[in-house]
Design a protein around this motif. Structure first.
Motif, short mmCIF file in Angstrom:
data_model
loop_
_atom_site.label_atom_id
_atom_site.label_comp_id
_atom_site.label_asym_id
_atom_site.label_seq_id
_atom_site.Cartn_x
_atom_site.Cartn_y
_atom_site.Cartn_z
N ILE A 29 50.79 29.26 34.93
CA ILE A 29 50.77 29.61 36.35
C ILE A 29 49.32 29.69 36.83
O ILE A 29 48.40 29.80 36.03
CB ILE A 29 51.48 30.96 36.62
N LYS A 30 49.17 29.69 38.16
CA LYS A 30 47.83 29.95 38.72
C LYS A 30 47.58 31.45 38.70
O LYS A 30 48.49 32.24 39.03
CB LYS A 30 47.75 29.42 40.15
N ASP A 31 46.36 31.85 38.32
CA ASP A 31 46.01 33.26 38.37
C ASP A 31 45.94 33.71 39.83
O ASP A 31 45.38 33.02 40.68
CB ASP A 31 44.65 33.49 37.68
N ILE A 32 46.51 34.88 40.08
CA ILE A 32 46.60 35.36 41.46
C ILE A 32 45.23 35.81 42.00
O ILE A 32 45.01 35.82 43.21
CB ILE A 32 47.66 36.50 41.54
N TYR A 33 44.30 36.16 41.10
CA TYR A 33 42.94 36.54 41.50
C TYR A 33 41.95 35.63 40.78
O TYR A 33 41.26 36.05 39.84
CB TYR A 33 42.64 38.00 41.14
N VAL B 282 39.33 26.63 39.36
CA VAL B 282 40.53 26.44 38.52
C VAL B 282 40.65 27.67 37.62
O VAL B 282 39.73 27.99 36.85
CB VAL B 282 40.41 25.16 37.65
N HIS B 283 41.74 28.37 37.75
CA HIS B 283 42.00 29.54 36.90
C HIS B 283 43.50 29.61 36.67
O HIS B 283 44.26 30.06 37.53
CB HIS B 283 41.48 30.83 37.56
N LEU B 284 43.89 29.11 35.50
CA LEU B 284 45.31 29.05 35.14
C LEU B 284 45.57 30.01 33.98
O LEU B 284 44.65 30.37 33.23
CB LEU B 284 45.67 27.62 34.69
N LEU B 285 46.81 30.42 33.84
CA LEU B 285 47.22 31.28 32.73
C LEU B 285 48.34 30.57 31.99
O LEU B 285 49.36 30.22 32.59
CB LEU B 285 47.74 32.62 33.27
N ILE B 286 48.11 30.32 30.71
CA ILE B 286 49.10 29.63 29.88
C ILE B 286 49.68 30.67 28.92
O ILE B 286 48.91 31.34 28.20
CB ILE B 286 48.46 28.48 29.07
N ALA C 225 39.04 44.64 25.14
CA ALA C 225 38.51 43.30 25.41
C ALA C 225 38.84 42.86 26.84
O ALA C 225 38.56 41.73 27.22
CB ALA C 225 39.09 42.30 24.41
N GLY C 226 39.48 43.74 27.60
CA GLY C 226 39.77 43.42 29.00
C GLY C 226 41.20 42.96 29.24
O GLY C 226 41.53 42.53 30.35
N GLN C 227 42.06 43.07 28.23
CA GLN C 227 43.45 42.67 28.44
C GLN C 227 44.15 43.72 29.31
O GLN C 227 44.16 44.91 28.97
CB GLN C 227 44.19 42.54 27.10
N THR C 228 44.70 43.26 30.43
CA THR C 228 45.39 44.18 31.34
C THR C 228 46.89 43.97 31.34
O THR C 228 47.65 44.87 31.68
CB THR C 228 44.86 44.04 32.78
N ILE C 229 47.33 42.76 31.00
CA ILE C 229 48.78 42.48 30.95
C ILE C 229 49.14 42.19 29.51
O ILE C 229 48.60 41.26 28.88
CB ILE C 229 49.15 41.31 31.89
N THR D 252 41.50 34.18 25.49
CA THR D 252 42.47 35.26 25.63
C THR D 252 41.76 36.59 25.41
O THR D 252 40.94 36.73 24.50
CB THR D 252 43.65 35.07 24.64
N ASN D 253 42.03 37.53 26.28
CA ASN D 253 41.53 38.89 26.11
C ASN D 253 42.52 39.59 25.19
O ASN D 253 43.70 39.75 25.52
CB ASN D 253 41.42 39.60 27.46
N ASN D 254 42.03 39.95 24.04
CA ASN D 254 42.92 40.44 22.98
C ASN D 254 42.72 41.95 22.81
O ASN D 254 41.82 42.39 22.10
CB ASN D 254 42.59 39.70 21.69
N LEU E 39 50.87 38.03 25.69
CA LEU E 39 49.85 37.05 25.32
C LEU E 39 49.72 35.92 26.35
O LEU E 39 50.72 35.30 26.72
CB LEU E 39 50.21 36.44 23.96
N HIS E 40 48.50 35.68 26.78
CA HIS E 40 48.25 34.58 27.73
C HIS E 40 46.82 34.09 27.54
O HIS E 40 45.94 34.86 27.15
CB HIS E 40 48.47 35.05 29.17
N PHE E 41 46.62 32.83 27.83
CA PHE E 41 45.30 32.20 27.73
C PHE E 41 44.84 31.82 29.12
O PHE E 41 45.58 31.18 29.87
CB PHE E 41 45.36 30.97 26.82
N HIS E 42 43.62 32.21 29.45
CA HIS E 42 43.01 31.82 30.72
C HIS E 42 42.38 30.44 30.53
O HIS E 42 41.62 30.23 29.58
CB HIS E 42 41.90 32.79 31.10
N LEU E 43 42.68 29.51 31.42
CA LEU E 43 41.98 28.22 31.46
C LEU E 43 41.16 28.25 32.74
O LEU E 43 41.71 28.31 33.85
CB LEU E 43 42.99 27.07 31.45
#
Ligand code: AMP
Length: 111
Positions: free
Chosen positions: A27-31, A36-40, A90-94, A84-86, A97-101
């Motif tokens: 999906i596209k990151d909402i913020y 280009v900022h996608l979340l896989i 490390a900054g993981q808020t959700i 991925t913020n693990n 597991l998801h990868f930022h592209l």
């Protein structure tokens, strides 16, 4: 624990879907922090990398393939960051597991 991403995967919440199959959603990151900022994410729920078992690691070749295709589709194949913020420190808020592209602008060094 169901997260926002778990609810997006179940279509209980809206999102701008850029890729989907039985195993993954992107999906596209909402913020977005870049043009280009996608979340896989895998549809199977893992809190983060540390929660994955050995048999789950077979998801990774396909994850990389999806990242490659999306990078081409969004015209950033010449330079992008996949991370991925693990864990919360490390900054993981959700906690699904998801990868930022991330790409579309000079990204500089990692801070
Ligand atoms: P992280 O901090 O690594 O867990 O990343 C969570 C990301 O999810 C952040 O970049 C948020 O901007 C993004 N985010 C939060 N809620 C949504 C949502 N409803 N749809 C899309 N992206 C979201």
């Amino acid at each position: 624990m169901t997260t926002i991403f778990g609810r997006i995967i179940k279509k209980e919440l809206p999102a701008e879907v850029v890729f989907e199959n039985d195993r993954f959603l992107a999906i596209k990151d909402i913020y977005p922090i870049a043009p280009v900022h996608l979340l896989i994410m895998p549809k199977k729920e893992f809190k983060n990398l540390q929660a994955m078992q050995e048999e789950d690691l077979k998801l990774f070749p396909e994850l990389i393939e999806i990242a490659q295709k999306l990078a081409e589709e969004f015209d950033v194949e010449e330079g992008y960051r996949l991370l991925t913020n693990n864990g919360e420190s490390a900054g993981q808020t959700i906690l699904h597991l998801h990868f930022h592209l991330i790409g579309g602008r000079p990204l500089g060094a990692m801070g």
